[in-house]
Design a protein around this motif. Sequence first.
Motif, PDB file in Angstrom:
ATOM      1  N   TYR A   6      29.344  34.377  39.383  1.00  0.00           N
ATOM      2  CA  TYR A   6      30.925  35.103  38.975  1.00  0.00           C
ATOM      3  C   TYR A   6      31.311  35.676  40.628  1.00  0.00           C
ATOM      4  O   TYR A   6      30.534  35.870  41.632  1.00  0.00           O
ATOM      5  N   ALA A   7      32.662  34.898  40.697  1.00  0.00           N
ATOM      6  CA  ALA A   7      32.615  35.552  42.410  1.00  0.00           C
ATOM      7  C   ALA A   7      34.584  35.871  41.826  1.00  0.00           C
ATOM      8  O   ALA A   7      34.809  35.538  40.303  1.00  0.00           O
ATOM      9  N   GLU A  70      25.195  37.262  40.874  1.00  0.00           N
ATOM     10  CA  GLU A  70      24.653  37.380  39.005  1.00  0.00           C
ATOM     11  C   GLU A  70      25.304  39.053  39.012  1.00  0.00           C
ATOM     12  O   GLU A  70      25.740  39.697  39.781  1.00  0.00           O
ATOM     13  N   LEU A  71      25.097  38.846  37.621  1.00  0.00           N
ATOM     14  CA  LEU A  71      25.698  39.819  36.622  1.00  0.00           C
ATOM     15  C   LEU A  71      24.267  40.842  36.529  1.00  0.00           C
ATOM     16  O   LEU A  71      23.157  40.875  36.208  1.00  0.00           O
ATOM     17  N   GLU A 131      31.628  46.296  42.067  1.00  0.00           N
ATOM     18  CA  GLU A 131      30.884  46.718  42.665  1.00  0.00           C
ATOM     19  C   GLU A 131      29.517  46.450  41.725  1.00  0.00           C
ATOM     20  O   GLU A 131      28.496  46.396  41.052  1.00  0.00           O
ATOM     21  N   PRO A 132      29.930  47.588  40.038  1.00  0.00           N
ATOM     22  CA  PRO A 132      29.053  48.134  38.774  1.00  0.00           C
ATOM     23  C   PRO A 132      28.924  46.986  38.507  1.00  0.00           C
ATOM     24  O   PRO A 132      27.866  47.097  37.742  1.00  0.00           O
ATOM     25  N   PHE A 133      29.260  45.322  38.655  1.00  0.00           N
ATOM     26  CA  PHE A 133      28.610  44.610  38.031  1.00  0.00           C
ATOM     27  C   PHE A 133      27.768  43.650  38.726  1.00  0.00           C
ATOM     28  O   PHE A 133      27.536  42.526  37.920  1.00  0.00           O
ATOM     29  N   ARG A 134      27.912  43.359  39.688  1.00  0.00           N
ATOM     30  CA  ARG A 134      26.639  42.637  40.284  1.00  0.00           C
ATOM     31  C   ARG A 134      25.356  43.409  40.967  1.00  0.00           C
ATOM     32  O   ARG A 134      25.127  44.997  40.882  1.00  0.00           O
ATOM     33  N   ARG A 214      33.257  31.429  37.780  1.00  0.00           N
ATOM     34  CA  ARG A 214      31.958  30.796  37.735  1.00  0.00           C
ATOM     35  C   ARG A 214      31.239  29.722  38.125  1.00  0.00           C
ATOM     36  O   ARG A 214      31.623  29.116  37.832  1.00  0.00           O
ATOM     37  N   GLN A 215      30.296  30.396  37.845  1.00  0.00           N
ATOM     38  CA  GLN A 215      29.350  28.874  38.389  1.00  0.00           C
ATOM     39  C   GLN A 215      27.590  28.453  37.301  1.00  0.00           C
ATOM     40  O   GLN A 215      27.288  30.239  37.494  1.00  0.00           O
TER      41      GLN A 215
END
Length: 231
Positions: A6-7, A70-71, A131-134, A214-215
């Motif tokens: 994701y970006a 990525e998540l 950042e907490p999702f990375r 999303r990729q």
Amino acid sequence: MSKPRYAVYYAPAADSALWRFGSAVLGYDASTGEDVPFLVPPGCDPATWPELTQEPRRYGFHATLKAPFELAEGRSEDELLSFARNHAAGLEGVALAGLSVTALGSFVALTPSAPGADLQRFAFALVRAFEPFRAPLAEADRARRLASPLTPAQHAYLDAYGYPYVGDAFRFHMTLTGSLPDGRIAPVRQALAAASAAALPAGPVRLDRFALFRQDDRKSRFRLLDSYPVD
């Protein structure tokens, strides 16, 4: 199989002249996931233009705010979308004096006509908020980033945020080509400048939204998942 990435990008509204221009230059509309007819700048060869734009076409027309990730373990796409929607409600947009076609090293991009501290703050706030999702950066991705010369500050940003070009190292740009041979950079920049002048209204541009892309896997193109207007 690789995981989705994701970006957080700035992507203009899908019905805007800016979105239509950038998507046509790249030959790909990330909002629909479909190829579109190329806008080949004057003086450029239609036969070679798809190759010159191959790399940025994978990502769709955008300016990176938070680079692909990525998540993190335990996080879901639904949570990411919900957070983005709620977070947008508290943000203010950013006014740019305009956009100019610029050569950045070996590639050509749209960049702000004048620098602005508000833009830097807007971008870095989004970097930190998501950042907490990375997930932690994979070793292969880290090695790829370290292959480029980095300043100590950029190295610290890479460790903290998985991307070296954030904070005071951030430079807003909307990529229009891949890497060009030295002799092609100036002519292509001039051709794209002429094409943008014909296609885009002159004057200020407002960053009035951010978007999630999303990729599905590393071989796929990025698609626009959703766009979030800000005040």
